[in-house]
Design an enzyme around this catalytic site. Structure first.
Site: not given
Length: 435
Positions: A22-23, A97, A121, A320, A342
């Protein structure tokens, strides 16, 4: 609002293949705007966030042709820049995002880029300063409409420069790289992110004619070029999904094989699961997890002190996966401190695990201590709401290990990052129904 109904307490069996990352997809799809020539991309995951971005590209005027499952050709030879000022774009961009990464390529090729404040998110502050500070250093002028939360950057011609990023932001680095490849002169980016997905982006841009060196390090040097051409690209498997399936196998004491994982791009992920006592076998490019019928034991440090698992910029552990690792630890032998550095809201899903009977002490918004059950007492089924993608999957894994029937609401959050997760889990024996 959709829901999953999950009958837990059953062991799973078989093989599962991870989706495309996905990223990586969010970066690669924005990069197609850098050229008027065709760009073909394979292994694109069929998930909500990626499909939203493809729809935005289509509204921008990108010609899109589906070649097969997960394979598309994009051609950005007639872009409608007026769409960026429309109410439709302000609504569409705000819901995703990853839309922030449209700005860099649009600024580089067309001299302007606009974006509403992106959503995503609810895991804490995710500032955009790194992106826009980079554009400003390349010579862009910046403006911000406070009433509409609308950002804009404009430049007649970007000029290469040296910059030190204030944080190793993955999306920030990607955005600045995409802007710099068409800038005049040489750009150096120090404290650049160097995740495998960013390396993939740089390699693809180089195939298109860019001149990027230092790929894989935190110092990138980019010699600007006049234009880029087309290319073909295949995305890596999603490392977060791979980690999710490892955690699922351990929690349900199941024997699973995860296919085609690209071992060399997993970094610390296998090592971190092994520290929780989970056995991973490398079989060619697959991961085999045997059934942990006798449980798994957390390794302490050499001096006997409690293990700490913390996230860090690559090559550190990706944040993640901390939600998954926390859930897996609830049934381990021993204790572990999970330190989420983070994002200050990502551990707040712990209250739902407490309702299920897990022993977790939330020390503060960033740290939680987990005392494992060693499968001596199972988690209890319950009804819960998915707060974000990763916490949602963590709760799904907890529900699949719990005795009884659980319900998870707001599964649209899970669908944002995991392709057809219910049918893929059903194929390995999970009893999960979409309601």
């Amino acid at each position: 609002m959709g829901s999953f109904r999950i009958e837990g307490g059953h062991r799973l069996q078989g093989e599962i293949t991870p989706q495309g990352a996905k990223n990586e997809a969010l970066q690669i799809l924005c990069a197609v705007l850098l050229t008027s020539e065709p760009v073909t991309v394979h292994n694109i995951p069929d998930i909500v966030d990626v499909n939203k971005l493809i729809a935005i590209l289509e509204d921008l005027g990108v010609k899109i042709q589906k070649k097969g499952k997960g394979s598309y050709t994009f051609r950005s030879d007639d872009i409608n820049m007026d769409y960026l000022q429309s109410d439709a774009f302000k609504a569409d961009g705000r819901s995703l995002r990853g839309s922030i990464m449209l700005v860099g390529p649009l600024l580089a090729r067309f001299g302007q880029g606009y974006i509403p404040k992106p959503g995503g998110d609810k895991i804490g502050r995710r500032r955009l300063d790194t992106h826009f500070e980079g554009f400003i250093k390349l010579g862009a002028s910046f403006r911000y409409n406070k009433e509409e939360h609308f950002y804009g950057v404009e430049a007649k011609k970007l000029k290469g420069t040296d910059m030190l990023l204030d944080e190793a932001s993955v999306t920030g680095t990607a955005n600045i790289v995409m802007a710099a490849v068409l800038a005049e002169g040489t750009t150096t980016i120090y404290n650049a992110a160097c995740e495998p997905y960013l390396q993939q982006l740089c390699k693809m841009l180089n195939r298109m004619g860019a001149r990027i060196t230092g790929v894989g390090s935190n110092l990138l040097t980019i010699e600007g070029v006049e234009s880029l051409g087309g290319t073909e690209h295949r995305m890596l498997p999603d490392m977060i999904e791979i980690g999710s399936w490892i955690g699922l196998a351990a929690m349900t004491q199941s024997e699973l094989t995860i296919k085609d994982v690209s071992w060399d791009d997993l970094g610390l992920i296998p090592t971190t699961f092994r520290k929780l006592g989970i056995t991973l076998e490398r079989r060619d490019d697959d991961i085999h997890i045997p059934a942990h019928t006798d449980g798994y034991e957390i390794q302490n440090y050499i001096d006997g002190s409690i293990l700490t698992i913390a996230d860090a910029p690559w090559p550190g552990l990706t944040p993640d996966l901390l939600s998954i690792l926390l859930v897996v630890a609830t049934q381990a032998r021993g204790e572990v401190l999970i330190h989420q550095k983070m994002f200050e809201s990502r551990l707040f899903f712990v209250d739902k695990l407490l309702d299920m009977g897990a022993k977790v002490i939330l020390c503060d918004p960033h740290r939680a201590t987990v005392i494992g059950h060693n499968f001596q007492s199972t988690l209890k089924a319950t009804t819960m709401v998915s707060p974000d993608i990763r916490a949602g999957v963590s709760l799904l894994i907890a529900a699949l290990s719990a005795k009884g029937t659980s319900t998870i609401h707001n599964i649209e959050q899970i669908d944002r990052g995991y392709e057809a997760i219910d049918t893929r889990l059903q194929a390995i024996g999970a009893r999960i129904t979409r309601v």
